[in-house]
Write an enzyme that holds these catalytic residues in place. Structure first.
Site, PDB file in Angstrom:
ATOM      1  CE  LYS A  59      -0.419  -0.035   5.041  1.00  0.00           C
ATOM      2  NZ  LYS A  59      -1.333  -0.039   6.197  1.00  0.00           N
ATOM      3  NE  ARG A 157      -6.211   0.502  12.121  1.00  0.00           N
ATOM      4  CZ  ARG A 157      -4.972   0.295  11.688  1.00  0.00           C
ATOM      5  NH1 ARG A 157      -4.079   1.273  11.764  1.00  0.00           N
ATOM      6  NH2 ARG A 157      -4.606  -0.878  11.205  1.00  0.00           N
ATOM      7  CE1 TYR A 278      12.649  32.002   5.398  1.00  0.00           C
ATOM      8  CE2 TYR A 278      12.959  29.665   4.912  1.00  0.00           C
ATOM      9  CZ  TYR A 278      12.589  30.938   4.510  1.00  0.00           C
ATOM     10  OH  TYR A 278      12.156  31.154   3.226  1.00  0.00           O
ATOM     11  CG  MET A 331       9.132  24.151   0.174  1.00  0.00           C
ATOM     12  SD  MET A 331       7.901  25.205  -0.614  1.00  0.00           S
ATOM     13  CE  MET A 331       6.857  25.589   0.802  1.00  0.00           C
TER      14      MET A 331
END
Length: 425
Positions: A59, A157, A278, A331
């Site tokens: 998956k 679940r 940053y 990013m």
């Protein structure tokens, strides 16, 4: 590859370095998936689980490694059963491997029966409403493709409760039920001595024994290593196939699968006392040389790997040596402190290693504050991809668009089974 410019066929390589050089003209990084390592991991799991069948969970695009490529390689190695999450995932896998059994973990929804039949895959049913809807479809069409029943033994679940599972036993034992697998899922299999393991095993063993003649499956990757009592008729490894450690309390028995490299786009120097990145959270404590790397959190390199003046972040391999991240991951870029490398050891255009050369998926996951599963499934789409091993030479051809009916055959005209006993209310 011809069908996808992000995939580079192995047959077109002169060497790994030559391939990387050619690729970097367009891409900032190269993601290499070792299909032979995936096959070796599957065979180790298969051997550990004998005589149980070893399936493969592919998956989420085979945990980011490429579902079609992985399915073809494992099918050639002998894997006969695959698990995916959605019908669309099953459709892509079926196009790659026509013969194996494919189970869809996401379950059955009303009006999806035709999709299952068209690609000959099986829903994993975990709710009485799903089972009733599946029965209606099978009676209406005569489809006998099979389905799995998922029973909840503690995850809370998905899955039938134990009481619901007991209630459908008469229906199962009446025959013509179309159930080809009964399964559950372990909560804490990676913790060898967690009492939940024994509790779930006892619950599943009790209910599975009542599904007369139906194969049973409980163990995930970690569950395989809990021993024979957990292995039943089939095991369902996922993350271990891709190199994630299924036994975190011990050494990793699996081979690494993914190698990730990115290029240096700039070399620069900063003086002592200057900040980097940053927020200015990392300050140079000496005259520092930095390599700026073309990868960031948009590529799946998590911002949590950042460093600051009080915390060391992740490391990458530059010219064969570990070098720390300097400042925040942004990013598209990260800065690496390469001050301790020999002069000219790293240059603009050179590659650095983010995964591989001793940096494991689990190590990176530690720096990311997550698990190896998330590291792999977060790998971005801006890398060029190379598949090595697994007899992979050419990509899957992408056929011209066809109608649904043309893509896969309709359900075969078979004699309709007798109506099953009604479901419990």
């Amino acid at each position: 590859m011809a069908s996808d410019p992000k995939m580079i066929p192995q047959s077109g390589l002169l060497s790994a370095e030559a391939n990387q050089t050619a690729t970097l003209a367009a891409f900032g990084g190269v993601l290499t998936v070792d299909l032979d390592a995936i096959i070796a991991n599957w065979r180790k799991l298969e051997k550990t689980a004998v005589p149980a069948e070893c399936s493969a969970v592919i998956k989420a695009d085979a945990y980011g490694c490429g579902a079609e490529q992985v399915a073809r390689a494992l099918n050639k190695a002998g894997c006969k059963t695959f698990f995916v999450a959605t019908i669309e995932e099953a459709r892509k896998v079926r196009a790659a491997v026509p013969e194996p059994t494919i189970y869809v973990l996401g379950g059955y929804f009303q009006n999806t029966g035709e999709h299952y039949a068209q690609i000959n895959c099986r829903p994993v049913i975990g709710d009485l409403n799903e089972l009733a809807e599946w029965d209606v479809f099978c009676r209406r069409t005569g489809w006998t493709g099979g389905a799995a029943v998922h029973i909840d033994t503690g995850m809370n679940r998905l899955g039938l409760t134990l009481a619901e599972a007991h209630a459908i036993i008469p229906r199962i034992n009446a025959g013509d039920h179309g159930i080809t697998l009964v399964m559950s899922h372990l909560v804490s299999a990676e913790q060898l001595n967690n009492p939940a393991n024994a509790k779930q095993l006892a619950a599943f063993r009790g209910i599975a024994s009542e599904f007369s003649g139906v194969p049973a499956a409980l163990a995930n990757s970690s569950g395989v290593f809990l021993g024979a009592p957990f292995q039943f008729d089939m095991v369902r490894p996922g993350a271990a196939l891709y190199g994630v450690n299924p036994t975190p309390e011990a050494d990793n028995p699996m081979q690494p699968v993914v190698d990730l490299k990115a290029r240096i786009v700039q070399i620069r120097s900063v003086e002592r006392g200057e900040s980097v990145g940053y927020g200015g959270t990392w300050t140079a404590r000496r005259p520092t040389k930095l390599a700026i790397i073309a990868v960031g959190y948009a590529d799946g390199y998590f911002r949590a790997a950042s460093s600051n003046d009080g915390t060391r972040g992740a490391e990458v391999i530059v010219a064969g040596k570990r070098c720390p991240v300097a400042g925040r991951v942004s990013m598209d870029l990260i800065a690496i402190d390469i001050t301790d490398l020999p002069p000219n050891a790293a240059r603009r255009g050179h590659m650095v290693t983010l995964l591989g050369e001793g940096i494991t998926v689990d190590e990176l996951a530690h720096h990311f504050g997550t698990i190896g599963y998330e590291v792999l499934t977060s790998l971005g789409h801006r890398y060029a991809r190379i598949y090595k091993g697994g007899n992979v030479v050419e990509p899957l051809a992408k056929p011209a668009p066809a109608t649904m009916a043309e893509q896969l055959p309709s359900p075969p005209p078979v004699e309709r089974p007798a109506n099953p006993p009604p479901l419990p209310s």
